[in-house]
Design an enzyme around this catalytic site. Structure first.
Site, PDB file in Angstrom:
ATOM      1  N   ASN A  36     -21.526  -8.886   3.129  1.00 42.45           N
ATOM      2  CA  ASN A  36     -22.292  -9.050   1.892  1.00 42.45           C
ATOM      3  C   ASN A  36     -21.648 -10.100   0.978  1.00 42.45           C
ATOM      4  OD1 ASN A  36     -20.045  -7.722   1.061  1.00 42.45           O
ATOM      5  ND2 ASN A  36     -21.102  -6.062  -0.033  1.00 42.45           N
ATOM      6  N   ASP A  62     -24.850  -5.059   3.174  1.00 44.43           N
ATOM      7  CA  ASP A  62     -23.726  -4.216   2.768  1.00 44.43           C
ATOM      8  C   ASP A  62     -23.586  -3.113   3.811  1.00 44.43           C
ATOM      9  OD1 ASP A  62     -22.045  -2.347   1.580  1.00 44.43           O
ATOM     10  OD2 ASP A  62     -22.850  -2.719  -0.435  1.00 44.43           O
ATOM     11  N   PHE A  84     -14.312  -4.457  10.030  1.00 40.35           N
ATOM     12  CA  PHE A  84     -13.364  -5.076   9.097  1.00 40.35           C
ATOM     13  C   PHE A  84     -13.758  -4.839   7.643  1.00 40.35           C
ATOM     14  CE2 PHE A  84     -12.849  -7.956  12.785  1.00 40.35           C
ATOM     15  CZ  PHE A  84     -11.468  -7.999  12.873  1.00 40.35           C
ATOM     16  N   SER A 128      -3.845  -0.388   8.928  1.00 42.01           N
ATOM     17  CA  SER A 128      -2.808  -1.213   8.306  1.00 42.01           C
ATOM     18  C   SER A 128      -1.466  -0.519   8.429  1.00 42.01           C
ATOM     19  CB  SER A 128      -3.155  -1.376   6.825  1.00 42.01           C
ATOM     20  OG  SER A 128      -2.042  -1.836   6.108  1.00 42.01           O
ATOM     21  N   ALA A 129      -0.413  -1.318   8.457  1.00 43.35           N
ATOM     22  CA  ALA A 129       0.939  -0.761   8.444  1.00 43.35           C
ATOM     23  C   ALA A 129       1.193   0.016   7.155  1.00 43.35           C
ATOM     24  CB  ALA A 129       1.961  -1.883   8.581  1.00 43.35           C
ATOM     25  N   THR A 130       0.318  -0.141   6.177  1.00 40.98           N
ATOM     26  CA  THR A 130       0.467   0.612   4.930  1.00 40.98           C
ATOM     27  C   THR A 130       0.407   2.122   5.197  1.00 40.98           C
ATOM     28  OG1 THR A 130      -0.241   0.664   2.612  1.00 40.98           O
ATOM     29  CG2 THR A 130      -1.993   0.701   4.229  1.00 40.98           C
ATOM     30  N   TYR A 152      -5.846   2.362  -1.811  1.00 38.76           N
ATOM     31  CA  TYR A 152      -6.175   1.516  -0.663  1.00 38.76           C
ATOM     32  C   TYR A 152      -5.587   2.121   0.616  1.00 38.76           C
ATOM     33  CZ  TYR A 152      -5.256  -2.061   2.816  1.00 38.76           C
ATOM     34  OH  TYR A 152      -5.127  -2.729   4.008  1.00 38.76           O
ATOM     35  N   LYS A 156      -7.317   3.957   4.231  1.00 37.50           N
ATOM     36  CA  LYS A 156      -7.018   3.640   5.644  1.00 37.50           C
ATOM     37  C   LYS A 156      -6.626   4.913   6.397  1.00 37.50           C
ATOM     38  CE  LYS A 156      -8.059  -0.642   5.541  1.00 37.50           C
ATOM     39  NZ  LYS A 156      -9.270  -1.090   6.249  1.00 37.50           N
ATOM     40  N   ASN A 202      -0.821 -11.616  -2.019  1.00 37.04           N
ATOM     41  CA  ASN A 202       0.097 -11.653  -0.878  1.00 37.04           C
ATOM     42  C   ASN A 202       0.945 -12.926  -0.896  1.00 37.04           C
ATOM     43  OD1 ASN A 202      -2.637 -10.153   0.522  1.00 37.04           O
ATOM     44  ND2 ASN A 202      -0.666  -9.109   0.542  1.00 37.04           N
ATOM     45  N   ARG A 295       8.345  -5.511  -7.267  1.00 39.61           N
ATOM     46  CA  ARG A 295       6.965  -5.080  -7.490  1.00 39.61           C
ATOM     47  C   ARG A 295       6.888  -3.596  -7.154  1.00 39.61           C
ATOM     48  NH1 ARG A 295       2.393  -8.068  -3.931  1.00 39.61           N
ATOM     49  NH2 ARG A 295       3.543  -7.042  -2.249  1.00 39.61           N
TER      50      ARG A 295
HETATM   51  C1  UD1 Z   1       0.601  -5.823   1.042  1.00 39.56           C
HETATM   52  C2  UD1 Z   1       0.206  -4.434   0.619  1.00 39.56           C
HETATM   53  C3  UD1 Z   1      -0.217  -3.665   1.854  1.00 39.56           C
HETATM   54  C4  UD1 Z   1      -1.402  -4.363   2.510  1.00 39.56           C
HETATM   55  C5  UD1 Z   1      -1.015  -5.803   2.824  1.00 39.56           C
HETATM   56  C6  UD1 Z   1      -2.257  -6.552   3.270  1.00 39.56           C
HETATM   57  C7  UD1 Z   1       1.467  -3.917  -1.406  1.00 39.56           C
HETATM   58  C8  UD1 Z   1       2.564  -3.098  -2.001  1.00 39.56           C
HETATM   59  N1  UD1 Z   1       1.310  -3.795  -0.090  1.00 39.56           N
HETATM   60  O1  UD1 Z   1       1.676  -5.749   1.971  1.00 39.56           O
HETATM   61  O2  UD1 Z   1      -0.593  -2.357   1.495  1.00 39.56           O
HETATM   62  O3  UD1 Z   1      -1.763  -3.713   3.698  1.00 39.56           O
HETATM   63  O4  UD1 Z   1      -0.503  -6.461   1.665  1.00 39.56           O
HETATM   64  O5  UD1 Z   1      -1.924  -7.833   3.678  1.00 39.56           O
HETATM   65  O6  UD1 Z   1       0.788  -4.656  -2.076  1.00 39.56           O
HETATM   66  N2  UD1 Z   1       6.221 -11.075  -2.449  1.00 39.56           N
HETATM   67  C9  UD1 Z   1       6.844 -11.864  -3.381  1.00 39.56           C
HETATM   68  N3  UD1 Z   1       6.081 -12.595  -4.235  1.00 39.56           N
HETATM   69  C10 UD1 Z   1       4.707 -12.601  -4.202  1.00 39.56           C
HETATM   70  C11 UD1 Z   1       4.068 -11.775  -3.229  1.00 39.56           C
HETATM   71  C12 UD1 Z   1       4.849 -11.028  -2.377  1.00 39.56           C
HETATM   72  O7  UD1 Z   1       8.087 -11.906  -3.446  1.00 39.56           O
HETATM   73  O8  UD1 Z   1       4.059 -13.277  -4.999  1.00 39.56           O
HETATM   74  C13 UD1 Z   1       7.043 -10.308  -1.488  1.00 39.56           C
HETATM   75  C14 UD1 Z   1       6.828  -8.808  -1.497  1.00 39.56           C
HETATM   76  O9  UD1 Z   1       7.700  -8.183  -2.408  1.00 39.56           O
HETATM   77  C15 UD1 Z   1       7.126  -8.448  -0.040  1.00 39.56           C
HETATM   78  C16 UD1 Z   1       6.673  -9.683   0.742  1.00 39.56           C
HETATM   79  O10 UD1 Z   1       6.661 -10.741  -0.195  1.00 39.56           O
HETATM   80  O11 UD1 Z   1       8.508  -8.276   0.164  1.00 39.56           O
HETATM   81  C17 UD1 Z   1       5.293  -9.545   1.364  1.00 39.56           C
HETATM   82  O12 UD1 Z   1       4.363  -9.167   0.353  1.00 39.56           O
HETATM   83  P1  UD1 Z   1       2.779  -9.140   0.624  1.00 39.56           P
HETATM   84  O13 UD1 Z   1       2.379 -10.422   1.255  1.00 39.56           O
HETATM   85  O14 UD1 Z   1       2.114  -8.756  -0.651  1.00 39.56           O
HETATM   86  O15 UD1 Z   1       2.606  -8.018   1.731  1.00 39.56           O
HETATM   87  P2  UD1 Z   1       3.042  -6.460   1.699  1.00 39.56           P
HETATM   88  O16 UD1 Z   1       3.576  -6.066   0.381  1.00 39.56           O
HETATM   89  O17 UD1 Z   1       3.906  -6.226   2.881  1.00 39.56           O
END
Ligand code: UD1
Length: 349
Positions: A36, A62, A84, A128-130, A152, A156, A202, A295
């Site tokens: 959508n 949707d 997805f 997800s690994a979450t 979120y 999952k 991310n 964070r």
């Molecule tokens: C995040 C989500 C996770 C989700 C996944 C999807 C959180 C807490 N977890 O995973 O649930 O399934 O995305 O892709 O949001 N970092 C920085 N600066 C930034 C962004 C990230 O330092 O601006 C660091 C984070 O602290 C972490 C690493 O980079 O150590 C990866 O972060 P990110 O890409 O957001 O992934 P996850 O936290 O592993």
């Protein structure tokens, strides 16, 4: 000759789905995409057409709309689905829990109901690994304890539970629950990739936006973690490897008629600083950054034990960190504004 098997892709114009779409076509499947555009662009379809040489079969709908999903199943002879379609921002999920439960759980239920009515019983689910919460042991195996720390992640976990209950209730169902680690990279053409709306949550899309000059500096969230350089360690996986993992899982469901819950990761952990350095090398650009506080909700380290997927699916990730960075950079530098085309940007206001 046997007619190609038709696969329904929901959330089809999203980041991982668009790469999976191409991988499925390359593997000889027919694909019907549904989206959508709540968090994606129709331009993806134009790019997929050019890359595959085939006009995509697509329905704008949707996945939570029962009538629309019913129409898709009436119109197309779907043999399996890869689901997805979902919201995926952790922070937003804490602000809008109802929207997350309604979309992520509601969409899955609506899809499974339509599949049940049409006796389609093969489903690949984006988990997800979450779902591992704060892991106690590394690398993480599929039998590790599960938990969630935000809505979120809860959606999952609930999704996985719904599908396990469904497979228990009716053995005709075969499910692949795929737990993704950290998808990065882009198709090697640089024509499809990740295009987050607003400020990226991310790490990799944030880095690429700094590299292309859209954002001034990266914030590194904490350097006091229990890791070799103090920054968070994750299992980054190239999105094309991930897409190929979906094809392998689908083949497993259709050929073996069995269910599987599997990690899709490389098994290698890399820190934030390592990723920055690898990206600087691949792009030739400097990534300025500041160390800022942690964070909330982040874990020290998370990486997969990918053995099960290798043993059962005969799949493993093959693209290394250099390739992930080079391909992310190619996508971002060819498309500094993502899928927002020049045409849109020059449109009269
Ligand atoms: C995040 C989500 C996770 C989700 C996944 C999807 C959180 C807490 N977890 O995973 O649930 O399934 O995305 O892709 O949001 N970092 C920085 N600066 C930034 C962004 C990230 O330092 O601006 C660091 C984070 O602290 C972490 C690493 O980079 O150590 C990866 O972060 P990110 O890409 O957001 O992934 P996850 O936290 O592993």
């Amino acid at each position: 000759m046997r007619a190609p098997t038709t696969v329904l892709l929901t959330g089809a114009t999203g980041y991982i789905a668009s790469h999976t779409w191409l991988a499925l076509l390359e593997a000889g499947f027919d694909v019907v995409g549904v989206d959508n555009f709540s968090n994606s662009s129709p331009e993806v379809l134009t790019r997929l057409h050019a890359l595959s040489g085939r006009a995509p079969t697509f329905v704008e709908a949707d996945v939570c709309d029962p009538a629309a999903m019913e129409a898709v199943f009436q119109r197309h002879r779907v043999a399996a689905a890869v689901h997805f379609a979902a919201f995926k921002a952790v922070g937003e999920s804490a602000e809008k829990p109802l929207a997350y439960y309604a979309n992520n759980v509601g969409g899955l239920l609506t899809l499974c109901e339509a599949m049940t009515r049409h006796q389609v019983h093969a489903l690949v689910f984006s988990s997800s690994a979450t779902v591992y919460g704060k892991p106690k042991e590394l690398p993480i195996r599929e039998d590790a304890p599960l938990s969630s720390t935000n809505p979120y992640g809860a959606t999952k976990l609930i999704g996985e539970n719904i599908l396990r209950d469904l497979a228990n209730a009716d053995p005709a169902w075969n499910m692949a629950l795929l737990r993704y680690f950290n998808p990065v990279g882009a198709h090697e053409s640089g024509d499809i990739g990740e295009d987050p709306r607003g400020v990226p949550n991310n790490l990799m899309p944030y880095i690429t936006q700094v590299a292309v000059g859209q954002r001034a500096r990266l914030q590194v969230f904490g350097n006091d973690y229990d890791t070799p350089d103090g920054t968070g360690v994750r299992d980054y996986i190239h999105v094309v490897d991930l897409a190929e993992g979906h094809v392998a899982a689908l083949r497993y469901l259709l050929d073996r008629q069995q269910s599987i819950t599997a990690n899709l990761g490389t098994g290698q952990g890399h820190s934030v600083l390592e990723l920055i350095r690898a990206f600087e090398q691949a792009s030739g650009r400097r990534i300025d950054y500041d160390i800022v506080p942690r964070r909330p909700g982040d874990v020290d380290a998370s990486y997969a034990d990918p053995t099960l997927a290798h043993e059962l699916l005969n799949w493993r990730a093959t693209r290394d960190l250099q390739a992930m960075c080079a391909d992310s950079w190619r996508w971002q530098s060819k498309n500094p504004n993502g899928y927002q085309t020049l045409q849109t940007m020059n449109a009269p206001s």
